[in-house]
Design a protein around this motif. Structure first.
Motif, PDB file in Angstrom:
ATOM      1  N   ARG A 421     -15.979   3.694   2.358  1.00  0.00           N
ATOM      2  CA  ARG A 421     -17.045   2.519   2.587  1.00  0.00           C
ATOM      3  C   ARG A 421     -17.673   2.582   3.834  1.00  0.00           C
ATOM      4  N   ASN A 422     -18.968   2.603   3.937  1.00  0.00           N
ATOM      5  CA  ASN A 422     -19.931   2.725   5.291  1.00  0.00           C
ATOM      6  C   ASN A 422     -20.870   1.970   5.257  1.00  0.00           C
ATOM      7  N   ASP A 423     -20.896   0.688   5.318  1.00  0.00           N
ATOM      8  CA  ASP A 423     -22.178  -0.193   5.082  1.00  0.00           C
ATOM      9  C   ASP A 423     -22.349  -0.908   6.484  1.00  0.00           C
ATOM     10  N   LEU A 424     -23.840  -1.098   7.010  1.00  0.00           N
ATOM     11  CA  LEU A 424     -23.905  -1.779   8.005  1.00  0.00           C
ATOM     12  C   LEU A 424     -24.891  -2.919   7.428  1.00  0.00           C
ATOM     13  N   TYR A 425     -24.458  -4.399   7.653  1.00  0.00           N
ATOM     14  CA  TYR A 425     -25.278  -5.309   7.389  1.00  0.00           C
ATOM     15  C   TYR A 425     -25.829  -5.915   8.322  1.00  0.00           C
ATOM     16  N   LEU A 426     -27.395  -5.941   8.304  1.00  0.00           N
ATOM     17  CA  LEU A 426     -28.205  -6.366   9.381  1.00  0.00           C
ATOM     18  C   LEU A 426     -28.924  -7.579   8.989  1.00  0.00           C
ATOM     19  N   THR A 427     -28.926  -8.663   9.714  1.00  0.00           N
ATOM     20  CA  THR A 427     -29.629  -9.907   9.322  1.00  0.00           C
ATOM     21  C   THR A 427     -30.568 -10.016  10.239  1.00  0.00           C
ATOM     22  N   LEU A 428     -31.909 -10.298   9.837  1.00  0.00           N
ATOM     23  CA  LEU A 428     -33.124 -10.478  10.585  1.00  0.00           C
ATOM     24  C   LEU A 428     -33.022 -11.964  10.982  1.00  0.00           C
ATOM     25  N   GLU A 429     -32.636 -12.310  12.002  1.00  0.00           N
ATOM     26  CA  GLU A 429     -32.418 -13.689  12.502  1.00  0.00           C
ATOM     27  C   GLU A 429     -33.819 -14.477  12.774  1.00  0.00           C
ATOM     28  N   LYS A 430     -34.303 -14.013  13.967  1.00  0.00           N
ATOM     29  CA  LYS A 430     -35.576 -15.108  14.482  1.00  0.00           C
ATOM     30  C   LYS A 430     -36.131 -14.213  15.273  1.00  0.00           C
ATOM     31  N   GLY A 431     -37.101 -14.804  15.779  1.00  0.00           N
ATOM     32  CA  GLY A 431     -38.108 -14.022  16.769  1.00  0.00           C
ATOM     33  C   GLY A 431     -38.950 -15.138  17.743  1.00  0.00           C
ATOM     34  N   ASP A 432     -39.457 -14.913  18.808  1.00  0.00           N
ATOM     35  CA  ASP A 432     -40.283 -15.778  19.622  1.00  0.00           C
ATOM     36  C   ASP A 432     -41.517 -14.784  20.033  1.00  0.00           C
ATOM     37  N   PHE A 433     -42.618 -15.151  19.668  1.00  0.00           N
ATOM     38  CA  PHE A 433     -43.745 -14.449  20.051  1.00  0.00           C
ATOM     39  C   PHE A 433     -44.869 -15.175  20.675  1.00  0.00           C
ATOM     40  N   GLU A 434     -45.728 -14.468  21.591  1.00  0.00           N
ATOM     41  CA  GLU A 434     -46.707 -15.280  22.111  1.00  0.00           C
ATOM     42  C   GLU A 434     -47.959 -15.433  20.962  1.00  0.00           C
ATOM     43  N   ARG A 435     -48.721 -16.444  21.504  1.00  0.00           N
ATOM     44  CA  ARG A 435     -49.875 -16.620  20.753  1.00  0.00           C
ATOM     45  C   ARG A 435     -51.113 -15.544  20.918  1.00  0.00           C
ATOM     46  N   GLY A 436     -51.135 -14.898  21.934  1.00  0.00           N
ATOM     47  CA  GLY A 436     -52.085 -13.919  22.078  1.00  0.00           C
ATOM     48  C   GLY A 436     -53.364 -14.275  22.072  1.00  0.00           C
ATOM     49  N   SER A 439     -56.296 -19.110  18.390  1.00  0.00           N
ATOM     50  CA  SER A 439     -56.484 -20.723  18.381  1.00  0.00           C
ATOM     51  C   SER A 439     -55.225 -21.018  17.388  1.00  0.00           C
ATOM     52  N   VAL A 440     -54.780 -20.080  16.407  1.00  0.00           N
ATOM     53  CA  VAL A 440     -53.659 -20.687  15.644  1.00  0.00           C
ATOM     54  C   VAL A 440     -52.566 -19.588  15.833  1.00  0.00           C
ATOM     55  N   GLN A 441     -51.448 -20.090  15.381  1.00  0.00           N
ATOM     56  CA  GLN A 441     -50.353 -19.191  15.447  1.00  0.00           C
ATOM     57  C   GLN A 441     -50.461 -17.894  14.458  1.00  0.00           C
ATOM     58  N   LYS A 442     -49.514 -17.079  14.798  1.00  0.00           N
ATOM     59  CA  LYS A 442     -50.030 -15.868  14.040  1.00  0.00           C
ATOM     60  C   LYS A 442     -48.845 -15.765  12.693  1.00  0.00           C
ATOM     61  N   ASN A 443     -49.309 -14.916  11.772  1.00  0.00           N
ATOM     62  CA  ASN A 443     -48.485 -14.479  10.598  1.00  0.00           C
ATOM     63  C   ASN A 443     -47.762 -13.196  10.695  1.00  0.00           C
ATOM     64  N   ILE A 444     -46.606 -13.296  10.995  1.00  0.00           N
ATOM     65  CA  ILE A 444     -45.722 -12.158  11.562  1.00  0.00           C
ATOM     66  C   ILE A 444     -45.114 -11.312  10.449  1.00  0.00           C
ATOM     67  N   LYS A 589     -42.142 -12.511  27.583  1.00  0.00           N
ATOM     68  CA  LYS A 589     -41.845 -13.832  27.229  1.00  0.00           C
ATOM     69  C   LYS A 589     -41.605 -13.748  25.618  1.00  0.00           C
ATOM     70  N   GLU A 590     -41.448 -12.516  25.092  1.00  0.00           N
ATOM     71  CA  GLU A 590     -41.301 -12.628  23.752  1.00  0.00           C
ATOM     72  C   GLU A 590     -39.818 -11.840  23.334  1.00  0.00           C
ATOM     73  N   SER A 591     -39.202 -12.213  22.537  1.00  0.00           N
ATOM     74  CA  SER A 591     -37.708 -11.556  22.091  1.00  0.00           C
ATOM     75  C   SER A 591     -37.543 -11.671  20.447  1.00  0.00           C
ATOM     76  N   PHE A 592     -36.611 -10.892  20.066  1.00  0.00           N
ATOM     77  CA  PHE A 592     -36.358 -10.540  18.693  1.00  0.00           C
ATOM     78  C   PHE A 592     -34.971 -10.597  18.613  1.00  0.00           C
ATOM     79  N   PHE A 593     -34.212 -11.525  17.562  1.00  0.00           N
ATOM     80  CA  PHE A 593     -32.935 -11.493  17.353  1.00  0.00           C
ATOM     81  C   PHE A 593     -32.513 -10.751  16.060  1.00  0.00           C
TER      82      PHE A 593
END
Length: 1972
Positions: A421-436, A439-444, A589-593
């Protein structure tokens, strides 16, 4: 036209045929058929199951098979042409099928499921074999599997072992016996091997190493109902652990279109997954099935403007959950799919989408919205258990549905070798992004790729979930207007192992605009390599990735541009000098987990493990690396097991001295790791490594050195954890040592052999040293020794590779011998020591005889020590059993097979030659004795195991053939003058043993197997029986030598269930009788022996009804022709009758019969032995069996009576008795004494103290004669305690029931007989009938009491006729004595009773419609039993019936009299009270009688019997009519007294009722005035005018002679109690189980002035009568109530007390339906007889005029069952309410105590005590009469009807002489004398009225004083008893008149404890006053 078939001869039914056409043959699927003819789509033939039944069946229902046809034509036979093993599998499966179902019935669930599994495997293997597509090797392998499973199943089901050669069954005729024996042996070994393979994981003697069973969830999505989305959806299913807050499985993805169907049409009905590898621990976790629904479509569901229609986004929609724990139980039980509906909830705030499932589980309803009713996922679940191979095999249909295997995140509990067996399980946890700047927040949206080192995007390396194909890119779902999205989405990355190194992940971040263009704008990216620079993969953790800025124009073609940048903080720290002018700038100022989890058998994340594998790169760190190996996880070690072991041994070779100990410790750690159950399956990997890959030829030296060093250190070190680990690893250490030495020896041609041997010798010396240490004071050393002993037996096999058996045995003996010989080293150590010995005995080493010679002494020495100390007996017995089983399997079987082979090949000439060669008869005799002995031992010793059926049958066949040859030689040489008893006896014993062999009892095997055996050998029992009979006939006059010795063995042969054998052998008994008759003139020996043996053999289960009939038929036929025919017929009849009883007894005992049946059957058999065949020993045996049954049923009294039968057979003598049953050898005196004590004990437990007292006296007499004062004291105290118990303890009076058993279906001992049964405590008729019907479930309850006709008696059915009966006691004299307490009388009423009575009302002649009482007669049946109750049984047979008819007039007399008695009893209870208590009972009784009288009650009697026509027609009834008139007059007076008492106590609220009673009483008197003119003079009190209470009372003061006469009538009818009366509607009184009211009141009486008392004393000086005198109630004027005016109140009685009814209902003879439920309601309540009662002295006044303290009692009555009454004297009001009853106070004034009953019913001369002239001797009873509706037939049809049983009324005589002293009925409950209240305020008036008037004008002459009987009392007289002084003239008259009238006592009263001395003093004082 029917034509014979040529080829179509044999077929299998493939579809069941019901034979619904003419001549149709019923066929079941799977049956085989033989075909004869064919016609237009139909066959004619037979089923092989029923070859005699021909029929037709459709062609298309049959699958044809090739067959060989022989003898074509009418008698043709067909044998299928198929592989014999296929035929065997078919037959075996059919045989197993029925046995398999029985396993379920018998709750053998484990074997049931195992067998099902094996049967499925056999069906599958058979299918493979029939397919014809297998190679020869494959066919051979399949056959091997089949035979292993067949043999396994046969062994576990207890079926026969099948001998095979090359997987095929052998024919015993075709091979020699020796070969057959060897084949059995090889088959047995293969079975054992297969069983051991099944149980490999279960080592013997307590090692628990079981393979954990994985669980799997099968999930299938049936449908998703929704009507608001209208877009495609993805549904993700996963398993979620709520406690840990994490997903534990991969996701299962189902893609649905907008209509709710699968997007891929091929997936219809195939949307299912299997969640695998869940452990038992997982099943206990708080698991949930979580379903996330993601829609694919517009950004906003309801807003078409947001975004263009062609762009689709993945958007969160809803979530559903299901708790596994909630449904687990139902899934476990169901074992099949079960449907569930999951509600889908939507998230209120998208930012919390990642937690929606947790919110739903926690029921945080504010964070999600409830769906509409139409939203829901319908899924089905099924729980499966077992490994995947097993699941595939057992559930092939599941895997045919495109099943998606959904694995657990991480490894399962058990990692199987070869599981890649050779499986890597990756979980997309969260992100923090700038508004750029927006006027409204992004749809990422996040897009992810997997890229190889060269920048190529890897194809199909991303899996969103199982069930859908892999893809090359991943697009996350979009959270609307969120710059800090939380995804929590798990993606699986199945990257090939060769592409893993150098690959990296790239995450691209885009803003999804909802404007018209709907562009996705790239604004940043992140990346992460999959492996670190040090070679380890990405660690299982959360990783924060740097986000780099970019735009749509950025190119990623040159991936090297960004791979040089740091991807995260750790990476940044590693490369600080990064140029700032690069194309990509980090957005600080942006990060991704993300988080990752690796499940790989090839890659490691562990630095230490990688360092070990690459140790040469770090030579200076080796010590540290080896030390850190312990901290590497087990999963990592087993993944790289071979590499790690190679590395360790290379390091060891590199520098042994430096690294030796560390390598040894690492090796020990790895070996012990494999002992963990999680890695247990890697042991084969280790074994394979040692055998094939291990190359450390020099390693053994260092391993031995380290091991020895560890052993030697064990005495000194305090911490010994590492030593204990080494001891546990001993098995594999020795494997390495031996393999290493073998490799070295090969390489050097055996050099250094001596050094190796000496090093092993030294090692064993160290082992012995460790075991010899005293570990009692050191727990650590104890654990070390235990670990060593546990592992020690595992090294034997390794040593045997290098040393001889003797050498290894010497090693082991020395080691076991070094263990401490004491048993005091601690219990746990004892167990370990013995387990080690047990495993030594079970080892291969012990199977060698050379080793056993060496090892047995030391093994037996240790066992002997433990057996002597009685320690660990279970383990010792197991070791001994193993030793015996090994020693026993010697070559005996081979010798036997050789002998049988020899005999089988001998023919006539051989036998003739053999017999002719004997030189003398002695030699022949010796030969015959030896061979007969060998044959007997062959059958007795079980040389061949039970399941070697083929071998056993062949042996039997050889024996019977040989015996046929030898019997002629026996007859020829040893019959006449040379008769030899020994040889003949040996021959007969052999023949008997042969016929009784279990293997020849064909009745107990299946019909198919029976047919097979009979076809091959015939019934060998019949052959031997003919031979035996023939030889018996040849004996002639020598037959007498075998009488009675051979009777038992021959009887055993005749009991074999083979009709032919029975027909042959039974006549031999006639022969025996004849020969004994000739010799002795009788056949007593035959008789005695036959009866003895018959009992034991039938009880063992032999014999049946057909045998009994055949036995009688054959012998009677023979005996008929003899001169001694009479005695012969008598004997045969006795034996057949005995057999009938024995068979009944056996059936009762072995069946699940009730105790009653068993007891009845045993009594029947016991009596037969005693009375009919006089077999005392058998009689005594059954006495004890019966006693044991009674004790089991808690019938202690009956058990005592049963043992008494044996006791009465013994005498008080010193004769010695032999040991018998459970009695030791002792003297007769001792045995009788022990029996008496036991019987007394049982009588005490059964509360039958009266029966125990005579035995106490008998024992006391014996002890006294022996001066054994200690025992005498004990027995006297026992006797005294019994008297106390009689007076103080409550006993319940049982009910009695008559039961008739009619019909031929009942057992013999019950058939067409009637019994009376003593009921259990509180058991009423309905309960008893229910019990009887449950005991005889086939029986029908008869609904009438009439005797059944012959049709019922002779029918093949069961009828029960049950009704209650009333006992007629024998001890009438005791019941007539006034002073006898009611507790004593109660006993004599229902014990030692042999006669019972039952009354049935009927109309003689035409029924008078105007007044039915004119023609209402009573049929009184008296039943006499064979024995008194209680006795040795709770029921006895009725011996005699007597029928008497009671006339309507006599019936009326009884009814009125009983009502008068009841009123008197009630009034006597209330008249002495002072306190106002509850008088409801008196109110209701008075109301009932008066209301009934006013409305026609006794008036019906007037109409019926005082009519001139009646008197004219019945002149002989004048006396009885007078008697009835007097009773009516008496009733009026008693009612007047009752109203006066009622006046005194009535509650103010009940005054209206009292007024009504007074008014109605006036009407009653007026209605009777015409008949009795002087009546109104008697009761002026009730004139109806409103008078003060005092005047009402005063108006009764002058009591006229008439009133006295009426009050003190002495009719014999008055002596009868009312407790059990019942007859017609007129004679039906209130229920004997009268209801009670709780009374809380003072029991003291009104205080009388002392002088009044003195006057009374002068009038009646004898103390006997003072109880009556002081019972007079004196009421002073001060007691008059001032509120008497309430008497004139016009208020009516409360509605609950008075019920109006139409006149037609009043006095109705039938019981109204609405009241019939009353009895059922109160059934469980105790009757008045069962209630505790309190007996008080009613009026013992002391000198100070005060009552003694003991008279003031606060008591409470217990409620009894209440029944409506149909007495015409009672009104509808009384009928409608429960009749109530109070126990009265009375003073027992008996002259002498009653005689206690002995076994012989001796009676003491007890005479009635004369009563006071003022007390009416009517035998009052406080109870109401017994219920009986006249409409009832008297038979219980679930309703009780106790008809009255008062005896027939004797003609009235008014002379003293005509009054017999016992003119009463023996069974009546007598009441205390009713003492009328005298309504006078002056003492003199009372005394004058008493003294002035004579009692009767017809009294006897004066001066006649009755003499007291001088017979000695049964018990010593009480000290205060004195002779009566002579009385004055008129006192004598009074005395004499009363002398013949016994005084009744109240039924349940008894003397209060502790009052005897006060009573004695009082009576002495009274007597002194009287003499003055």
């Amino acid at each position: 036209m029917w034509t014979p078939t040529e080829e179509e001869k044999y077929g299998v039914v493939i579809c069941s045929f019901r034979g619904s056409v003419p001549q149709g043959l019923v066929l079941e699927i799977g049956e085989t058929v033989q075909i004869f003819e064919k016609c237009e789509g139909w066959y004619r033939g037979v089923s092989t199951k029923k070859p005699n039944v021909k029929g037709i069946f459709p062609v298309n229902y049959i699958h044809l098979k090739k067959a060989i046809v022989s003898n074509r034509g009418q008698y043709e036979t067909v044998v299928p042409l198929e592989d014999s093993i296929v035929t065997e599998v078919t037959a075996t499966l059919q045989e197993w099928a029925s046995l398999w179902k029985q396993l379920y019935v018998k709750h053998k669930v484990d074997l049931f499921y195992k067998l099902r599994h094996v049967m499925n495997e056999l069906i599958d293997l058979r299918r493979q074999l029939l397919s014809g597509h297998l190679t020869q090797d494959q066919v051979r392998e399949v056959k091997r599997h089949i035979t292993v499973r067949l043999d396994w199943g046969n062994e576990h089901l207890g079926l026969d072992l099948v001998p095979r050669k090359d997987f095929e069954v052998v024919d015993s005729d075709q091979i020699s016996v020796s070969d057959l024996y060897k084949m059995h042996l090889s088959s047995r070994q293969s079975v054992q091997q297969s069983t051991s393979q099944v149980d490999t994981m279960r080592p013997r003697h307590g090692e628990t190493c079981r393979m954990p069973v994985p669980h799997h969830f099968f999930l299938s999505l049936k449908s998703f109902t929704y009507n608001t989305i209208g877009e495609d959806t993805d549904v993700f299913f996963s398993l979620y652990d709520m406690r840990e807050g994490k997903q534990i499985s991969e996701r299962f993805l189902v893609r649905l279109n907008k209509n709710g169907g699968p997007r891929n049409p091929e997936k219809i009905e195939r949307m299912c997954a299997l969640f695998t590898d869940l452990s038992s621990k997982d099943m206990k976790r708080d698991l949930y099935i979580v379903a996330h629904v993601i829609r694919i479509g517009r950004m906003l569901l309801n807003d078409s403007k947001k975004g263009p229609a062609h762009l689709h986004y993945r958007r969160p929609y809803g979530c559903a959950v299901l708790s596994i724990l909630d449904v687990l139980q139902s899934l476990t039980e169901l074992k099949e799919e079960k449907d569930f509906v999951l509600k889908v909830y939507t998230c209120n705030n998208e930012s919390e989408w990642s937690q929606i499932h947790e919110n739903i589980i926690r029921k945080s309803s504010a964070k999600y919205s409830a769906p509409s009713a139409s939203h829901g996922l319908i899924i089905s679940l099924q729980l499966l258990r077992g490994d995947m191979e097993q699941i595939r095999r057992e559930n092939p249909m599941i895997f045919n549905r495109g099943l998606a295997i959904t694995r657990k995140l991480g490894f399962p509990d058990v990692i199987m070798p070869g599981d890649i067996r050779n499986d890597l399980y990756l979980t997309l946890e969260k992100g923090d992004f700038e508004r750029g700047g927006k006027s409204v927040q992004k749809n990422i949206e996040v897009t992810m790729y997997v890229l190889y080192a060269d920048g190529e995007i890897l194809k199909d390396c991303i899996s969103l979930g199982s069930g859908e194909p892999n893809r090359s890119s991943y697009h996350s779902f979009v959270l609307y207007h969120s710059n800090s999205p939380r995804w929590g989405e798990i993606i699986k990355l199945p990257i090939p192992i060769d592409r893993f190194r150098g690959s990296h992940l790239r995450f691209e971040f885009r803003h999804c605009s909802t404007k018209d263009k709907g562009e996705k704008k790239l604004f940043g990216f992140a990346f992460s390599p999959l492996m670190r620079d040090d070679g380890t993969t990405l660690s299982d953790d959360i990783h924060e990735l740097y986000v780099y800025k970019c735009d749509e124009n950025s190119t990623f073609n040159n991936h090297a541009l960004y791979l040089g940048l740091p991807c995260c903080k750790e990476d940044y720290n590693g490369c600080p000098n990064i140029p700032s002018s690069l194309i990509f700038q980090r957005s600080t100022k942006e990060s991704f987990f993300i988080s990752t989890q690796l499940s790989s058998t090839k890659l490691t994340q562990n630095v230490d493990l990688l360092a070990l594998l690459k140790w040469k790169a770090f030579p200076d760190r080796i010590m540290d690396i080896l030390g850190r190996l312990r901290h590497v996880s087990g999963e990592e070690i087993v993944k790289f097991l071979q590499d790690i072991l190679d590395t360790l041994f290379v390091i060891l070779d590199d520098n042994t001295e430096k690294y030796g100990l560390l390598v040894f410790q690492s090796l020990v750690f790895i070996i012990n790791l494999l002992r963990d159950i999680k890695y247990f399956h890697f042991r084969p990997v280790m074994d394979t490594y040692i055998q094939k890959h291990f190359a450390g030829a020099l390693a053994y030296k260092e391993l031995i050195r380290c091991l020895k060093w560890y052993m030697d250190c064990s005495a000194e070190l305090i911490r010994q954890d590492h030593i204990q680990e080494a001891m546990r690893a001993l098995e594999y250490l020795f494997k390495f040592i031996v393999q290493s030495r073998i490799l070295y020896s090969r390489a050097t041609c055996g050099m250094e052999e001596e050094q190796f041997r000496s090093s092993i010798q030294e090692l064993f010396q160290s082992i012995r040293f460790v075991l010899s240490l005293d570990s009692r004071n050191s727990e650590t050393l104890l654990f070390t020794q235990a670990a060593l002993l546990n592992s020690f037996p595992t090294i034997f096999d390794e040593l045997l590779q290098m040393f001889t058996v003797q050498e290894v045995a010497e090693f082991v003996r020395g080691t076991l011998g070094s263990m401490p010989s004491t048993v005091h080293i601690g219990q746990s150590m004892d167990v370990v020591k013995l387990q080690s010995i047990a495993r030594t005995v079970d080892s291969r080493l012990f199977s060698f005889s050379e080793s056993r010679r060496i090892l047995l002494p030391v093994v037996l020495h240790h066992i002997h020590l433990h057996l002597r100390q009685q320690k660990e007996l279970l383990i010792c017995s197991g070791i001994l059993g193993s030793i015996f089983s090994i020693v026993k399997t010697s070559s005996l079987g081979e010798y036997v097979s050789c002998l049988l082979s020899l005999l089988r090949q001998m023919c006539d000439t051989h036998y003739q030659h053999l017999l002719d060669n004997f030189q003398s008869k002695d030699e022949l005799k010796e030969f015959l004795l030896k061979i007969f002995c060998v044959f007997r031992n062959l059958m007795k010793m079980s040389v061949f195991p039970r399941d070697w059926m083929v071998m056993r049958l062949l042996t039997s066949n050889i024996i019977v053939t040989t015996v046929q040859y030898l019997s002629s030689a026996l007859h020829k040489n040893f019959t006449e003058t040379d008769f030899d008893f020994k040889v003949w006896n040996s021959y007969f014993s052999l023949a008997v043993l042969f016929i009784n062999q279990p293997s020849l009892q064909l009745e107990i095997i299946t019909s198919a197997k029976r047919k097979k055996i009979i076809d091959k050998y015939g019934d060998m029992r019949v052959m031997m029986a003919y031979e035996l009979f023939s030889m018996w006939q040849n004996l002639g006059e020598h037959k007498i030598h075998f009488i009675p010795g051979m009777i038992g063995p021959f009887l055993g042969v005749t009991l074999v269930p083979q009709p032919e054998v029975r027909n042959i052998m039974i006549p031999i008994f006639h022969d025996m009788m004849d020969w004994e008759q000739r010799k002795n003139g009788n056949f007593k020996q035959v008789e005695a022996e036959l009866i003895d043996k018959l009992d034991s053999m039938v009880s063992e289960g032999k014999g049946d009804e057909s045998y009994r009939e055949l036995f009688g038929l054959l012998l009677l036929e023979k005996v008929e022709q003899e001169t001694w025919r009479e005695t012969g017929i008598s004997f045969v009849t006795s034996v057949t009758r005995l057999m009938e009883r024995l068979l009944d007894y056996r059936d009762c005992m072995k069946g699940e019969e009730t105790e009653n049946k068993k007891i009845g059957c045993t009594v029947n058999l016991m009596n037969f032995y005693k009375s009919e065949i006089n077999k005392e020993e058998m009689y005594i045996r059954y006495i004890h069996k019966l006693c044991d049954m009674h004790l089991q049923a808690e019938n202690y009294t009956e058990a005592a009576f049963t043992l008494l039968l044996y006791c009465e057979l013994l005498q008080w003598e010193e004769r010695p008795l032999r040991e018998f049953l459970h009695y030791p050898s002792q003297t007769e005196w001792q045995r009788k004494e022990g029996l008496c004590r036991k019987i007394i004990h049982y009588f005490n437990k059964g509360k039958s103290w009266e029966f125990g007292i005579p035995l106490c006296r008998e024992l006391a007499c014996q002890y006294e004669s022996l001066y054994d004062y200690q025992s005498l004291s004990w027995i006297r105290k026992m006797e005294a305690s019994y008297y106390d118990n009689i007076m103080e303890q409550q006993r319940l009076e049982p009910e009695f029931f008559r039961v008739g058993f009619y019909g031929r279906k009942f057992p013999f001992f019950l058939r067409n007989k009637e019994y009376v049964c003593r009921g259990h405590d509180y058991e009423r008729l309905e309960a008893f009938q229910q019990r009887m019907l449950s005991e005889f479930p086939q029986a029908v309850a008869m609904q009438h009491p009439n005797h059944p006709d012959d049709a019922i008696l002779q029918c093949d059915a069961q009828y029960l006729q049950i009704y209650a009966v009333t006992p007629i006691p024998d001890y009438v004299d005791v019941l007539q004595m006034d002073r006898v307490p009611d507790r004593v009388k109660s006993f004599y009423r229902v014990n030692n009773v042999r006669k019972f009575r039952y009354d049935r009302p009927f109309h003689k002649g035409p029924k008078d419609k105007e007044n039915e009482f004119k023609s209402l007669w009573i049929e009184r049946t008296t039943l006499t039993l064979t024995h008194s109750l209680p006795g040795i049984s709770r029921w006895f047979e009725v011996e005699r019936r007597e029928l008497v008819e009671v006339s309507p007039l006599e019936n009326a007399i009884q009814v009125v009299e009983n009502k008068n008695q009841e009123l008197r009893a009630l009034i006597s209870q209330y008249q002495h009270r002072q306190a106002h208590g509850n008088i409801n009972l008196l109110s209701m009784c008075l109301n009932g009688v008066i209301d009934a009288a006013v409305n026609g009650g006794v008036a019906r009697y007037q109409e019926a019997f005082f009519d001139k026509d009646y008197i004219a027609k019945h002149p002989g009834d004048a006396e009885k009519i007078t008697q009835l008139k007097e009773l009516m007059q008496e009733q009026v007076h008693v009612l007047g007294v009752g109203l006066a008492v009622h006046e005194k106590f009535v509650h103010p609220e009940m005054r209206p009722l009292h007024k009504k009673l007074i008014d109605q009483f006036q009407m009653m008197r007026a209605s009777l005035y015409h008949e009795f003119p002087g009546l109104d003079k008697l009761s002026p009190a009730c004139s109806g005018t409103s008078t003060p209470r005092g005047n009402v009372l005063a108006s009764h003061s002058p009591m006229s002679p008439e009133s006295i006469k009426m009050t003190h009538r002495h009719s014999p009818m008055n002596l009868m109690g009312t407790g059990r009366h019942s007859s017609s509607s007129l004679s039906s009184h209130a229920s004997s189980e009268a209801g009670n009211v709780v009374v809380l009141g003072d029991s003291s009486m009104g205080e009388a002035p002392e002088d009044l008392y003195h006057h009374m004393q002068l009038a009646y000086p004898n103390p006997r009568y003072q109880g009556s005198i002081t019972n007079v109630s004196v009421l002073s004027s001060s007691q008059a109530s001032p509120s008497s005016s309430s008497l004139s109140s016009t208020h009516s009685a409360p509605s609950q007390m008075i019920t109006s009814a139409p006149s037609s209902a009043r006095g109705s003879p039938s019981l109204p339906d609405k009241y019939r439920h009353a009895r059922e309601m109160m059934l469980l309540l105790p009757t008045h007889r069962d209630r505790p009662s309190s007996a008080m002295y009613p009026a013992a006044i002391l000198e100070n005029g005060q009552l003694p303290n003991f008279q003031r009692a606060l008591f409470q009555q217990v409620v009894g069952s209440c029944k409506p009454c149909s007495d015409p004297n009672l009104s509808v009001a009384e009928k409608g309410h429960y009749s109530l009853h109070f126990d009265a106070f009375h003073h027992p004034l008996g002259d002498t105590p009653p005689a206690l009953p002995a076994r012989t019913l001796r009676k003491s001369p007890l005479h009635p005590i004369p009563a006071s002239p003022t007390s009416p001797q009517s035998g009052l009873d406080g109870s109401n009469s017994t219920l009986s509706g006249s409409a009832s037939s008297g038979v219980s049809s679930l309703s009780e009807s106790n008809f009255g049983h008062s005896s027939e009324v004797p003609p009235r005589t008014d002379t003293m002489d005509s009054m017999p002293s016992q003119a009463w009925n023996a069974d009546e409950d007598l009441e205390p004398p009713y003492l009328p209240v005298h309504y006078s305020l002056s003492e003199s008036a009372v005394l004058d009225s008493i003294k002035a008037q004579p009692c009767r004008s017809h009294s006897a002459p004066g001066c006649v004083i009755p003499q007291d009987p001088m017979d000695p009392p049964a018990l010593p007289p009480k000290p205060y008893h004195t002779r009566l002084p002579a009385l004055e003239h008129d006192e004598g008259v009074l005395l004499r008149e009363d002398a013949d009238r016994p005084r009744g006592l109240h039924r349940k009263a008894s003397l209060p404890p502790g009052s005897a001395k006060e009573e004695q003093a009082r009576m002495a004082w009274e007597h002194g006053r009287g003499e003055q």
